[in-house]
Design a protein around this motif. Structure first.
Motif, mmCIF file in Angstrom:
data_model
loop_
_atom_site.group_PDB
_atom_site.id
_atom_site.type_symbol
_atom_site.label_atom_id
_atom_site.label_comp_id
_atom_site.label_asym_id
_atom_site.label_seq_id
_atom_site.Cartn_x
_atom_site.Cartn_y
_atom_site.Cartn_z
ATOM 1 N N ASP A 463 -6.927 0.327 -11.167
ATOM 2 C CA ASP A 463 -8.251 0.196 -11.624
ATOM 3 C C ASP A 463 -9.192 -0.935 -10.572
ATOM 4 O OD1 ASP A 463 -8.062 2.085 -13.458
ATOM 5 O OD2 ASP A 463 -7.596 0.510 -14.836
ATOM 6 N N GLN A 464 -8.459 -1.828 -10.038
ATOM 7 C CA GLN A 464 -9.265 -2.865 -9.216
ATOM 8 C C GLN A 464 -9.079 -2.637 -7.698
ATOM 9 O OE1 GLN A 464 -10.563 -5.014 -10.866
ATOM 10 N NE2 GLN A 464 -10.027 -4.332 -12.837
ATOM 11 N N LEU A 465 -8.889 -1.461 -7.146
ATOM 12 C CA LEU A 465 -8.411 -1.185 -6.017
ATOM 13 C C LEU A 465 -10.000 -1.125 -5.246
ATOM 14 C CD1 LEU A 465 -5.651 1.571 -5.653
ATOM 15 C CD2 LEU A 465 -5.717 -1.024 -5.459
ATOM 16 N N SER A 466 -10.031 -1.457 -4.010
ATOM 17 C CA SER A 466 -11.362 -1.206 -3.200
ATOM 18 C C SER A 466 -11.769 0.221 -2.899
ATOM 19 C CB SER A 466 -11.208 -2.267 -1.908
ATOM 20 O OG SER A 466 -10.462 -1.311 -1.068
ATOM 21 N N GLU A 467 -13.039 0.266 -2.764
ATOM 22 C CA GLU A 467 -13.725 1.803 -2.619
ATOM 23 C C GLU A 467 -12.910 2.368 -1.544
ATOM 24 O OE1 GLU A 467 -17.941 3.630 -1.288
ATOM 25 O OE2 GLU A 467 -17.701 1.487 -1.638
ATOM 26 N N LYS A 468 -12.540 1.610 -0.559
ATOM 27 C CA LYS A 468 -11.808 1.926 0.807
ATOM 28 C C LYS A 468 -10.477 2.707 0.540
ATOM 29 C CE LYS A 468 -12.473 -0.464 4.615
ATOM 30 N NZ LYS A 468 -12.475 -1.328 5.624
ATOM 31 N N LEU A 469 -9.834 1.826 -0.301
ATOM 32 C CA LEU A 469 -8.523 2.402 -0.811
ATOM 33 C C LEU A 469 -8.714 3.661 -1.679
ATOM 34 C CD1 LEU A 469 -6.425 -0.894 -1.253
ATOM 35 C CD2 LEU A 469 -5.955 0.783 0.494
ATOM 36 N N ASN A 470 -9.822 3.584 -2.361
ATOM 37 C CA ASN A 470 -9.833 4.819 -3.345
ATOM 38 C C ASN A 470 -10.164 5.817 -2.800
ATOM 39 O OD1 ASN A 470 -9.456 3.329 -5.717
ATOM 40 N ND2 ASN A 470 -11.459 2.601 -6.040
ATOM 41 N N MET A 471 -11.007 5.884 -1.849
ATOM 42 C CA MET A 471 -11.415 7.018 -0.862
ATOM 43 C C MET A 471 -10.464 7.499 -0.136
ATOM 44 S SD MET A 471 -13.580 9.106 -0.539
ATOM 45 C CE MET A 471 -14.905 8.587 -1.442
ATOM 46 N N THR A 472 -9.429 6.763 0.431
ATOM 47 C CA THR A 472 -8.254 6.751 1.052
ATOM 48 C C THR A 472 -7.209 7.676 0.297
ATOM 49 O OG1 THR A 472 -8.712 5.160 2.755
ATOM 50 C CG2 THR A 472 -6.541 6.220 2.851
ATOM 51 N N VAL A 473 -7.026 6.955 -0.835
ATOM 52 C CA VAL A 473 -6.137 7.656 -1.603
ATOM 53 C C VAL A 473 -6.619 9.327 -1.940
ATOM 54 C CG1 VAL A 473 -4.658 7.760 -3.647
ATOM 55 C CG2 VAL A 473 -5.144 5.512 -2.657
ATOM 56 N N PHE A 474 -7.974 9.351 -2.299
ATOM 57 C CA PHE A 474 -8.252 10.637 -2.695
ATOM 58 C C PHE A 474 -8.534 11.579 -1.558
ATOM 59 C CE2 PHE A 474 -12.100 13.613 -3.085
ATOM 60 C CZ PHE A 474 -11.830 13.925 -4.061
ATOM 61 N N ARG A 475 -8.835 11.032 -0.616
ATOM 62 C CA ARG A 475 -8.560 12.235 0.866
ATOM 63 C C ARG A 475 -7.198 12.515 0.935
ATOM 64 N NH1 ARG A 475 -13.670 14.250 0.368
ATOM 65 N NH2 ARG A 475 -15.436 12.653 0.765
ATOM 66 N N VAL A 476 -6.473 11.607 1.067
ATOM 67 C CA VAL A 476 -4.901 12.143 1.402
ATOM 68 C C VAL A 476 -4.540 12.913 0.391
ATOM 69 C CG1 VAL A 476 -2.839 10.959 1.430
ATOM 70 C CG2 VAL A 476 -4.505 9.893 2.721
ATOM 71 N N VAL A 477 -4.574 12.602 -0.761
ATOM 72 C CA VAL A 477 -4.213 13.618 -1.905
ATOM 73 C C VAL A 477 -5.004 15.011 -1.679
ATOM 74 C CG1 VAL A 477 -3.962 14.163 -4.430
ATOM 75 C CG2 VAL A 477 -3.475 11.876 -3.363
ATOM 76 N N GLN A 478 -6.145 15.174 -1.564
ATOM 77 C CA GLN A 478 -6.978 16.266 -1.275
ATOM 78 C C GLN A 478 -6.315 17.152 -0.317
ATOM 79 O OE1 GLN A 478 -11.024 15.894 0.053
ATOM 80 N NE2 GLN A 478 -11.715 17.068 -1.809
#
Length: 571
Positions: A463-478
């Protein structure tokens, strides 16, 4: 002449000299003995004859003369004397040794032992006598004694000589082993060792020799390894004298300076055409100084430039004097090119990262515009269409049908816009966080692909990850799920996101996407179907992370990405 023969001859000559000295002593004693015996015999015979004729006189007619004649003959035979008796008329009778000795001595022996005795003369009454020495019998006896002693001496000489020969061979056997070992050392065979010897001195010598051989073997082995390293080294290695002239160089050095001189040996290294720091190099070589990683270069005949790193160390002799310098030149052309490529890659990744950030910003802006502007317009259109439909339901069936069509079209456009907004920028990512966004993404894929079993596993605090990490994880999974659905023909797709952050671990965020599809041959992602993988890898590496893909035909695909938690702080 060999050492064995020298030692043997020494002992033989010493023994022979001892024998000759013994023979000399025997001959001298025999000579003195013969001398004394002859003198005593002559005195005794003269005394007996004198006593026999005491008070009488020699007379040719008297019977006493016959008795005296027998006495003289007996004394001559018994004492080996030559006795002459004279009266007034001349020789009355004489006595001689009756026969020659049993063994005739050599002439030289007779000369040596024959006594130097003057004839003995005695006068009595009207006559006199003369006694001569005839010591051949005594000399013969002495010769037989000495000959027997010589025979025994020769026998002892032969026996002792044999023992000396065997003893010398036994004593010199360790030395012969030592000579063989030294000959092997001369041929370079340093592994040969001497056995233990019974003689303490020889055993000490063998142990000392073995220690020396071990030291030589180690030193030779070390020298061979160093020589092999020098010959096969990729660096140019040169040995220079105190004036800076080359006294030794390996093959790499000859190859490096082949354009400047056909024979490098004897050349002045400082006079060769270095492109950088020539004065510094000349001073270092002239003063035999130590320098490390001095940058310079060479230009070949074809115009190719070679970057070099020069290192030198003084060459010091055993007495502490500086006799020259050891110089090594390392070709760093490829290293510099690689460094330049790394810098370009870093710049490219920074640019890619910036482009991703700009793209995400544009997507966010476009999603907001679609949501705020187009969404409101569609809502207004749908609201007006609903009012028209309600008012015309009974009065104007045709208008009612048109209004209903407008409502359906507006709803469809709204769904399309909603899907576009989700693909551009998933709103739950900003509102709810990473985990709900991933769950919604997985559920969406599950609805669209009911034949595929999707699963999501989340571990740790996300829950405390940065926006950049959140977006990277989402894009990689997607992107990974999209590739698996399109190309893998998989029946199961699993996603795992774990935060394994600890006090001593940097890359703590782990993403693992795997499927049981047909798999693939892992290549360098240069084909069209690999651009998605290439994008995932670049996203991970731009944040300082690691990307790994494991796959084989028929074995599915597993993608593992590790990202540092501090990725948002990296430039």
């Amino acid at each position: 002449m060999s050492l064995k023969l020298r030692v043997y001859l020494f002992f033989i000559l010493l023994l022979l000299a001892s024998m000759l000295a013994g023979v000399g002593v025997l001959v001298s004693n025999a000579r003195q003995s013969v001398q004394a015996d002859v003198e005593n015999t002559m005195q005794t015979a003269a005394h007996l004859i004198t006593v026999s004729i005491s008070g009488g006189s020699l007379n040719r007619e008297l019977g006493i003369n016959e008795h005296m004649n027998e006495l003289v003959k007996s004394l001559s035979e018994m004492r080996s004397l030559h006795i002459l008796m004279f009266d007034r008329q001349g020789l009355l009778f004489e006595g001689r040794p009756h026969s020659a000795p049993d063994v005739l001595p050599p002439e030289w022996f007779v000369k040596v032992l024959f006594p130097d005795v003057q004839p003995l003369s005695r006068r009595f009454g009207t006559g006199h006598m003369v006694i001569y020495a005839a010591p051949m019998q005594q000399i013969s006896e002495r010769w037989q004694d000495i000959r027997a002693i010589l025979a025994l001496g020769i026998l002892i000489f032969i026996v002792v000589g044999i023992f000396i020969y065997w003893g010398v061979e036994w004593l010199l056997r360790p030395l012969l082993r030592l000579v063989d070992a030294l000959s092997a050392f001369e041929r370079g065979d340093y592994h040969l060792r001497l056995p233990r010897f019974s003689l303490r001195e020889m055993d000490q010598l063998s142990q000392t020799f073995n220690r020396m051989g071990q030291a030589l073997e180690q030193s030779s082995s070390e020298n061979q390894r160093l020589a092999t390293l020098v010959r096969q080294s990729g660096d140019a290695i040169l040995s220079l004298d105190h004036a800076g002239y080359v006294t030794f160089c390996n093959a790499r050095a000859e190859q490096l300076f082949a354009d400047q001189t056909p024979v490098l040996m004897g050349e002045s290294l400082g006079a060769l055409s270095f492109t950088d720091n020539r004065q510094t190099i000349g001073g270092v070589l002239q003063n035999c100084q130590a320098v490390e990683n001095l940058e310079t270069g060479l230009t070949k005949a074809n115009g190719e430039h070679i970057d070099l790193l020069m290192s030198t160390v003084p060459l010091i002799s055993n007495d502490g004097c500086i006799t020259g310098v050891i110089c090594s030149l390392r070709d760093i052309t490829e290293l510099k090119q690689a460094e330049s490529a790394r810098n370009q890659l870093r710049e490219t990744r920074l640019l890619t990262k910036h482009m991703d950030e700009v793209q995400e910003a544009e997507r966010r802006h476009l999603a907001r515009e679609l949501h705020d502007e187009l969404g409101q317009c569609l809502t207004a259109i749908k609201t007006d269409a609903v009012l028209i439909r309600n008012r015309s339901e009974k009065t104007d069936p045709k208008v009612f049908g048109s209004a209903k069509a407008i409502i359906d079209t507006a709803s469809h456009i709204y769904d399309v816009v909603h899907n576009m907004i989700t693909r551009l920028r998933p709103s739950p990512l900003d509102d709810l966080g990473l985990v709900p966004t991933l769950e919604e993404c997985i559920n969406s894929w599950q609805k669209r692909q009911p034949d595929i079993e999707f699963s999501l596993s989340v571990n740790g605090q996300l829950d405390q990850l940065s926006e950049k990490l959140n977006m990277t994880v989402f894009r990689v999974v997607q992107e990974a799920i999209t590739n698996a659905v399109r190309h893998a023909n998989a029946s199961k797709i699993s996603v795992q996101v774990s935060n394994n952050e600890t006090a001593d671990q940097d890359r703590a965020l782990e993403i693992v996407i795997s499927d049981d599809g047909k798999g693939m041959e892992v290549q360098d992602f240069h084909s069209d179907v690999d651009f998605g993988l290439l994008g995932m890898r670049e996203r991970a590496q731009s944040l300082g992370g690691e990307f790994r893909l494991d796959s084989a035909l028929g074995a599915g695909v597993t993608i593992q990405i590790n990202l540092p938690i501090t990725a948002d702080k990296m430039t």
